[in-house]
Design an enzyme around this catalytic site. Structure first.
Site, PDB file in Angstrom:
ATOM      1  N   HIS A   1       0.825  -1.212   0.000  1.00 28.17           N
ATOM      2  CA  HIS A   1       0.000   0.000   0.000  1.00 28.17           C
ATOM      3  C   HIS A   1       0.862   1.266   0.000  1.00 28.17           C
ATOM      4  O   HIS A   1       0.488   2.281  -0.598  1.00 28.17           O
ATOM      5  CB  HIS A   1      -0.960   0.017   1.198  1.00 28.17           C
ATOM      6  CG  HIS A   1      -1.874   1.200   1.162  1.00 28.17           C
ATOM      7  ND1 HIS A   1      -3.044   1.201   0.423  1.00 28.17           N
ATOM      8  CD2 HIS A   1      -1.753   2.440   1.682  1.00 28.17           C
ATOM      9  CE1 HIS A   1      -3.600   2.390   0.515  1.00 28.17           C
ATOM     10  NE2 HIS A   1      -2.839   3.169   1.274  1.00 28.17           N
TER      11      HIS A   1
ATOM     12  N   HIS B   1       3.190  10.501   3.986  1.00 25.18           N
ATOM     13  CA  HIS B   1       2.752  11.532   3.042  1.00 25.18           C
ATOM     14  C   HIS B   1       3.515  12.831   3.277  1.00 25.18           C
ATOM     15  O   HIS B   1       3.844  13.545   2.337  1.00 25.18           O
ATOM     16  CB  HIS B   1       1.248  11.769   3.181  1.00 25.18           C
ATOM     17  CG  HIS B   1       0.437  10.581   2.771  1.00 25.18           C
ATOM     18  ND1 HIS B   1       0.472  10.072   1.493  1.00 25.18           N
ATOM     19  CD2 HIS B   1      -0.411   9.797   3.465  1.00 25.18           C
ATOM     20  CE1 HIS B   1      -0.341   9.035   1.425  1.00 25.18           C
ATOM     21  NE2 HIS B   1      -0.888   8.839   2.601  1.00 25.18           N
TER      22      HIS B   1
HETATM   23 ZN   LIG Z   1      -2.988   5.225   1.328  1.00 28.96          ZN
END
Ligand SMILES: [Zn+2]
Length: 314
Positions: A265, A292
């Site tokens: 993922h 992120h």
């Molecule tokens: Zn994700």
């Protein structure tokens, strides 16, 4: 420029808000991926670019414009658009979040391919010429003191995962984005996992993506669910769109597709985040305990100096 031949409809809930949201991915007439909040009256167009990323704290990538409009959790859709070769689209959403669907990129990718893609020159290439690195340590140092303190007290991120995480972009001999992602968790079912994926804009690399990566979902701990919900997160999470870990992280409470689905993922997240560059990053990408926030930070470093890269239009 390549856009869609037809609209793509996706309805579901936002993974964080839990609110229903309808999304229409539309063909567009200029390059770039643009999100549009159709529930807002105006000032609602948001280009999906790294410099519009407004928040990465909620374990997702949120983009926003200066007028205050924002859209959360764009990364899985961005990954699907990128691998499908779409570099122009207008994404209408009637809420603040992209629907989570099955938690991965597979449904988005399938529906985009069903709609069809116009012929044309593909992604512009952004060739990395100098190595750039973003580290968790420097990101922590850059936070205001109170934020740092909060991070330690909550123990949500820094204590458990350490400060040795980084995302690095370096020049490659290949004409590809070669991603190596590594996760290190104390939860025994995850432990240390690595996965490698290369995207070279061929049919083969798209097939590899759909077979080995696109279906991978993110994960959460059942024990944390209450806390997250109370703080406005994970309200749309369920056992179909998230891998749920038990209290000790020894097993999952739902079926997983691969033992290393967790790190697979991470590849989706990295691809989606790299596409906020506006093109096809040609580089070796190493993500060690990535996030992120680190993906966004490394892009900001890359583009901070024109000597770091070359842009080659397709
Ligand atoms: Zn994700």
């Amino acid at each position: 420029m390549r856009t869609l031949k037809d609209n793509v409809l996706c309805s579901g809930v936002g993974i964080h808000s839990g609110e229903p949201v309808n999304m229409i991915i539309r063909p567009f007439d200029k390059p770039g991926i643009f999100f549009r909040r159709v529930d807002l009256d105006d000032k609602n167009l948001i280009p999906a670019t790294y410099d519009n990323v407004s928040d990465t704290k909620m374990r997702n990538t949120t983009i926003g414009n200066l007028k205050g409009a924002h859209v959360k959790t764009i990364e899985h859709l961005m990954a699907a658009l990128f691998v499908a070769g779409v570099d122009s689209a207008l994404v209408d959403v009637d809420g603040a979040e992209v629907p989570i669907m099955n938690g991965s990129a597979s449904l988005f990718y399938r529906r985009i391919m069903e709609a069809g893609i116009t012929k044309g020159a593909g992604h512009k290439k952004i060739v990395v010429k100098k190595t750039v690195v973003a580290t968790a340590r420097e990101m922590l140092r850059a936070l205001p003191f109170l934020e740092r303190l909060k991070g330690f007290i909550l123990g949500l991120f820094y204590r458990r995962r350490g400060l040795d995480g980084y995302v690095k972009l370096s020049p490659t001999k290949d004409k590809a984005l070669n991603i190596k992602a590594t996760l290190v968790y104390t939860e025994p079912i995850i432990g240390k996992q690595s996965f490698v994926y290369s995207f070279d804009n061929t049919k083969w690399s798209a097939e590899n993506f759909i077979r080995n990566i696109a279906s991978a979902r993110t994960f959460g701990k059942y024990a944390e669910w209450g806390y997250l919900k109370a703080h406005g997160m994970a309200r749309g999470a369920d056992e179909k769109n998230v891998i749920v870990l038990d209290y000790g992280g020894e097993k999952t409470l739902n079926r997983i597709y691969w033992p290393d689905e967790f790190v697979r993922h991470k590849i989706i997240d990295a691809i989606g985040d790299m596409f906020t560059s506006g093109g096809f990053i040609v580089a070796d990408l190493e993500s060690y305990k990535g996030s992120h926030a680190l993906n966004n930070a490394v892009l900001k470093k890359l583009f901070s100096n024109p000597d770091n890269y070359d842009i080659i239009d397709a």
